[in-house]
Design an enzyme around this catalytic site. Structure first.
Site, PDB file in Angstrom:
ATOM      1  N   GLU A  30      28.463  -6.346 -27.957  1.00  0.00           N
ATOM      2  CA  GLU A  30      27.951  -5.713 -29.180  1.00  0.00           C
ATOM      3  C   GLU A  30      28.889  -5.943 -30.362  1.00  0.00           C
ATOM      4  O   GLU A  30      30.083  -5.645 -30.288  1.00  0.00           O
ATOM      5  CB  GLU A  30      27.765  -4.203 -28.966  1.00  0.00           C
ATOM      6  N   SER A  43      19.197  -5.012 -26.439  1.00  0.00           N
ATOM      7  CA  SER A  43      18.049  -4.136 -26.272  1.00  0.00           C
ATOM      8  C   SER A  43      16.790  -4.871 -26.718  1.00  0.00           C
ATOM      9  O   SER A  43      16.736  -5.405 -27.819  1.00  0.00           O
ATOM     10  CB  SER A  43      18.233  -2.870 -27.121  1.00  0.00           C
ATOM     11  N   GLY A  44      15.781  -4.916 -25.828  1.00  0.00           N
ATOM     12  CA  GLY A  44      14.525  -5.586 -26.177  1.00  0.00           C
ATOM     13  C   GLY A  44      14.452  -7.018 -25.706  1.00  0.00           C
ATOM     14  O   GLY A  44      13.468  -7.708 -25.931  1.00  0.00           O
ATOM     15  N   THR A  88      15.277  -5.177 -18.257  1.00  0.00           N
ATOM     16  CA  THR A  88      14.768  -4.242 -17.266  1.00  0.00           C
ATOM     17  C   THR A  88      13.545  -4.805 -16.559  1.00  0.00           C
ATOM     18  O   THR A  88      13.374  -4.616 -15.356  1.00  0.00           O
ATOM     19  CB  THR A  88      14.451  -2.891 -17.946  1.00  0.00           C
ATOM     20  N   ASN A 121      13.179  -2.077 -29.127  1.00  0.00           N
ATOM     21  CA  ASN A 121      12.548  -2.001 -27.816  1.00  0.00           C
ATOM     22  C   ASN A 121      12.003  -0.600 -27.588  1.00  0.00           C
ATOM     23  O   ASN A 121      12.719   0.386 -27.755  1.00  0.00           O
ATOM     24  CB  ASN A 121      13.617  -2.348 -26.753  1.00  0.00           C
ATOM     25  N   SER A 140      13.865   1.013 -23.872  1.00  0.00           N
ATOM     26  CA  SER A 140      15.205   0.451 -23.702  1.00  0.00           C
ATOM     27  C   SER A 140      16.036   1.281 -22.723  1.00  0.00           C
ATOM     28  O   SER A 140      16.141   2.500 -22.862  1.00  0.00           O
ATOM     29  CB  SER A 140      15.918   0.408 -25.058  1.00  0.00           C
ATOM     30  N   SER A 141      16.629   0.623 -21.728  1.00  0.00           N
ATOM     31  CA  SER A 141      17.559   1.312 -20.818  1.00  0.00           C
ATOM     32  C   SER A 141      18.833   1.616 -21.586  1.00  0.00           C
ATOM     33  O   SER A 141      19.489   0.701 -22.068  1.00  0.00           O
ATOM     34  CB  SER A 141      17.899   0.422 -19.620  1.00  0.00           C
ATOM     35  N   GLY A 157      24.648  -6.132 -23.211  1.00  0.00           N
ATOM     36  CA  GLY A 157      25.449  -7.293 -23.563  1.00  0.00           C
ATOM     37  C   GLY A 157      26.499  -6.950 -24.604  1.00  0.00           C
ATOM     38  O   GLY A 157      26.643  -5.802 -25.025  1.00  0.00           O
TER      39      GLY A 157
END
Length: 777
Positions: free
Chosen positions: A417, A154-155, A159, A189, A192-193, A415
């Site tokens: 985790e 995230s970040g 996207t 982020n 974030s999606s 990705g």
């Protein structure tokens, strides 16, 4: 590729590759190939250093910060010569290893070169500012389906990279809609999606845009009812509260204060970089452009409002009983109004649901914790099913019925985790990434095989994709983790403890990838550990059976199915729960995704049976298999997005954070594969020109000899391990490390020649000076 070839990139050229002038300047930098190295550092992973002494297997070196360290020889990695500084394709490195990759990314990032190739990967580092590297030109050069696989934390900028794939306004309008309902602020982020997506853009046989469609994966629905302190719920809640469309507040019976609604105010409620008023207008306009009717839009807004009111419903315990009852009905009345239900039926369904016991339906009492759990689960189910219905509805708008010949697919997915606390959601995400990494490894193996075959290289073929098979089998095969979870979900008396016991009985000591977790003081509890390609992950199995069955209060679901709000009835039309008699597989509008299904307390429901309903893990495997089938039909391109620092500071890079991501996103796994083959290869003409100096007599002047024979003859005269290279039809292939040795030998040879030249020159100058002295006498 020189300056002339880079001209076509215009203003973007300087952000992609160093100029020829900069390259020449770099090569003049003093460099000692034998001693310049990287050594490990506990704070920043690796530092540059220069070797000062060697003692057996111990090396003493002075770091660039002036500190003297002694390390094992196996932990010392040689630096690449200056000509490779800020190289755009790291596969060209003489020495390909972790610190070389890290420092190349770091030095390129400092110069705003955010895109770097690593063999088949394009690694992109989030610059946290806009750079002139994008334009609206696209090419369809290969006449086959293409896919771009984008993963990262995230970040990291996944996207933004994905948005480059939208070609025309109609398709672009899908973004505001998806982002409003599927994106949220996270710690790293602001936008974030919280779901994975595979966007396919279809073309006809002339390369003209034909249509598009979107598939989504793993919506994080726990966020609907719970957020961390520094995070917030999905954007749509705060867009509606922004008052940009005051009629919505009136229609949804809400105030403009997010703190009036418990579900959406556990974290932050505003984001500095987002204007919720403007975003609401963009979302509403997007629905108009995509052809949503006013009724469809209003129904979605009403269901969003009903989720907010769900969080305010209050229940209390009856005196001297465990039975729950409503503590006031105002909020339940608002929920019922917005959802087209009868308020009394809703409260009765929550507090006294009907459940199936054997062949009989009976009314079952609920305590307060069970009712609150049911309210949260229903809220998340409504939101998730609405999100998935919206995706289907967008796809209807983007389906033009024009003939399709090719497509470009863009996969934007979370990705790998590894958190302090890892649970069912992390297993699903990490299993997905194992499959994607295996796809990459296999693809890389196929390309290498084709290159060796084309060049006539003798090579024992290894399918590197098989390296990950043991972990994948452990998760998905019969009697694997997900299979045992499915089996346990069929037994009414199964529990977390029986699930854990079955896992240990079947896998501990029998599979190298299944281990006991490490017990570390102060660390979250874990029940088993899995050895993934990216590292060992400890998993906590609490509530996995509940999460996998994802039970809903079926009495309330039955009310939804008869709702006067058409959309709500559609969302649950073919719901099949564990107690239901109906349903052929249970794939309703909302059954296409799963994810953060949290919620406190155990609860709801009576006896569970393995009937025709579909569990979360079974559905995830089904969707993942469809995705892999899609990807295998394409020519894939791999993008790995990197978040450089936690503070969103442009140009700054935190080494440990980046190294963690390189391990998790498969870049280092790709390098490992590269090193097993022949990572360095040089055309015969280039090899002869650069290395003839090592033994000029092997290739006599004035005598014609073709480049291949000359290179073969030259290599044959050198004191090297001749099993470490192979001669192809057009180029020579080197195992990892041999090219570095040849460079050392070349440096030594040049040093000898230049020393002799300098000695002769000094001798000549000394004799001239001496002659002058003699003449003056």
């Amino acid at each position: 590729m020189g300056d002339a070839a880079m001209k076509e990139f215009g203003a973007a050229a300087s952000y992609l590759r160093k100029s020829d002038k900069e390259r020449l300047e770099a090569q003049t930098r003093p460099f000692d190939m034998k001693n310049e190295c990287f050594v490990p550092d506990s704070n920043v992973e690796y530092v540059k250093a220069s070797i000062t002494s060697r003692d057996g297997e111990k090396i003493t070196a002075k770091t660039e910060f002036g500190k003297t360290v002694t390390v094992k020889e196996c932990d010392v990695h040689p630096q690449n010569p200056p000509k490779f500084d800020k190289i755009e394709d790291m596969a060209m490195f003489t020495f390909l290893h972790e610190p070389a990759v890290l420092f190349n990314l770091k030095e390129r990032y400092a110069a705003w070169m955010i895109y770097t190739y690593s063999g088949l990967f394009c690694v992109t580092v989030n610059p946290y500012k806009w750079l002139p590297v994008y334009n609206q030109e696209y090419m369809l050069s290969d006449r086959e389906n293409q896919s771009i696989l984008i993963t990262g934390e995230s970040g990291a900028g996944k996207t933004v990279n994905t948005k480059r794939g939208t070609l025309e306004d109609q398709i672009i309008q899908a973004n505001p809609a998806l982002e409003a309902f599927g994106n949220a602020k996270t710690i790293r982020n602001d936008n974030s999606s919280r779901f994975g997506k595979f966007i396919r853009i279809h073309f006809d046989n002339r390369g003209k845009l034909a249509s598009a469609d979107i598939e989504t994966y793993l919506l994080e629905k726990s966020r609907v009812t719970y957020q961390l302190k520094a995070e917030r719920d999905y954007h749509i809640f705060y867009q509606i509260l922004s008052q940009a469309k005051p009629e919505l507040l009136e229609m949804l019976l809400i105030t403009n204060n997010p703190y009036d609604y418990a579900f959406i105010s556990q974290g932050e409620t505003t984001v500095a970089s987002i204007n919720d008023s403007e975003e609401l207008m963009a979302t509403d306009e997007a629905f108009d452009v995509l052809g949503f009717t006013q009724e469809e839009k209003n129904s979605m807004y009403k269901l969003v409002g009903s989720v907010m009111h769900h969080g305010n419903m209050k229940f209390k315990q009856k005196q001297r009983e465990e039975q729950a009852e409503a503590d006031g009905t105002e909020d339940a009345d608002k929920v019922a109004y917005l959802m087209g239900l009868n308020s009394a039926d809703l409260i009765k369904g929550l507090c006294h649901p009907r459940v199936k016991v054997g062949n009989e339906w009976v009314t079952k009492g609920q305590n307060v914790a069970q009712v609150y759990y049911a309210v949260g689960a229903l809220s998340k189910a409504v939101y998730e099913r609405m999100f998935l219905w919206m995706v289907v509805r967008i796809n209807q708008s983007l389906d033009t019925k024009q003939p399709r010949q090719y497509f470009i697919g863009v996969l934007d997915i979370a990705g790998f985790e590894i958190f302090d606390f890892n649970t069912f959601e992390q297993l699903c995400i990490n299993f997905t990434n194992e499959k994607l990494q295996q796809f990459f490894n296999h693809h890389m193996f196929v390309l290498e095989q084709e290159e060796y075959k084309k060049e006539g290289i003798e090579w024992t073929f290894i399918d590197f994709g098989m390296d990950l098979q043991a972990c994948i089998d452990l998760i998905e095969k019969p009697m694997g983790i997900m299979s045992i979870l499915e089996e346990e979900c069929m037994f009414p008396k199964a529990s977390d403890a029986t699930f854990k016991a079955k896992l240990y009985d079947n896998h501990l000591g029998k599979s190298n990838n299944f281990q006991k977790p490490r017990i570390v003081k102060g660390k979250a509890e874990a029940h088993f550990a899995l050895v993934h390609y990216a590292g060992t992950v400890d998993y906590n199995i609490n509530n996995w059976l509940v999460k996998n069955k994802d039970p809903l209060n079926e009495t309330v679901v039955a009310l939804y199915q008869k709702s006067t709000v058409k959309l709500l009835a559609i969302l649950f039309a073919n719901y099949a729960g564990a107690d239901s008699e109906s349903g052929k597989g249970g794939k309703g509008a909302g059954a296409d995704s799963e994810s953060g299904k949290g919620g406190k307390g155990a609860g709801g429901g009576g006896k569970k049976k393995g009937s025709s309903f579909q569990t979360v893990s079974a559905l995830h495997r089904e969707n993942l298999n469809k995705l892999m089938t899609n990807l295998r039909s394409t020519h894939p391109h791999f993008v790995r997005c990197i978040i450089p620092n936690e503070t969103k500071t442009p140009g700054a890079m935190e080494n440990p954070l980046v190294m963690h991501q390189l391990r998790c996103n498969g870049v280092l796994e790709g390098i490992r594969i590269c090193r097993k083959g022949f990572p360095n290869r040089i055309l015969y003409g280039d090899f002869k020109q650069r290395y003839r100096i090592l033994n000029p007599s092997a290739i006599p002047e004035g005598q014609f000899i073709d480049n291949k024979k000359a290179s073969e003859k030259l290599l044959g005269t050198l004191e090297i391990d001749h099993s470490q290279y192979k001669l192809g039809h057009t180029k020579v292939f080197f195992k990892a490390g041999l090219l570095g040795l040849l460079e050392e030998m070349r440096d030594d040879r040049l040093a000898l020649i230049i020393t002799r030249l300098q000695a002769r020159s000094r001798g000549l100058l000394a004799r001239i000076e001496f002659q002058k002295i003699v003449e003056r006498r």
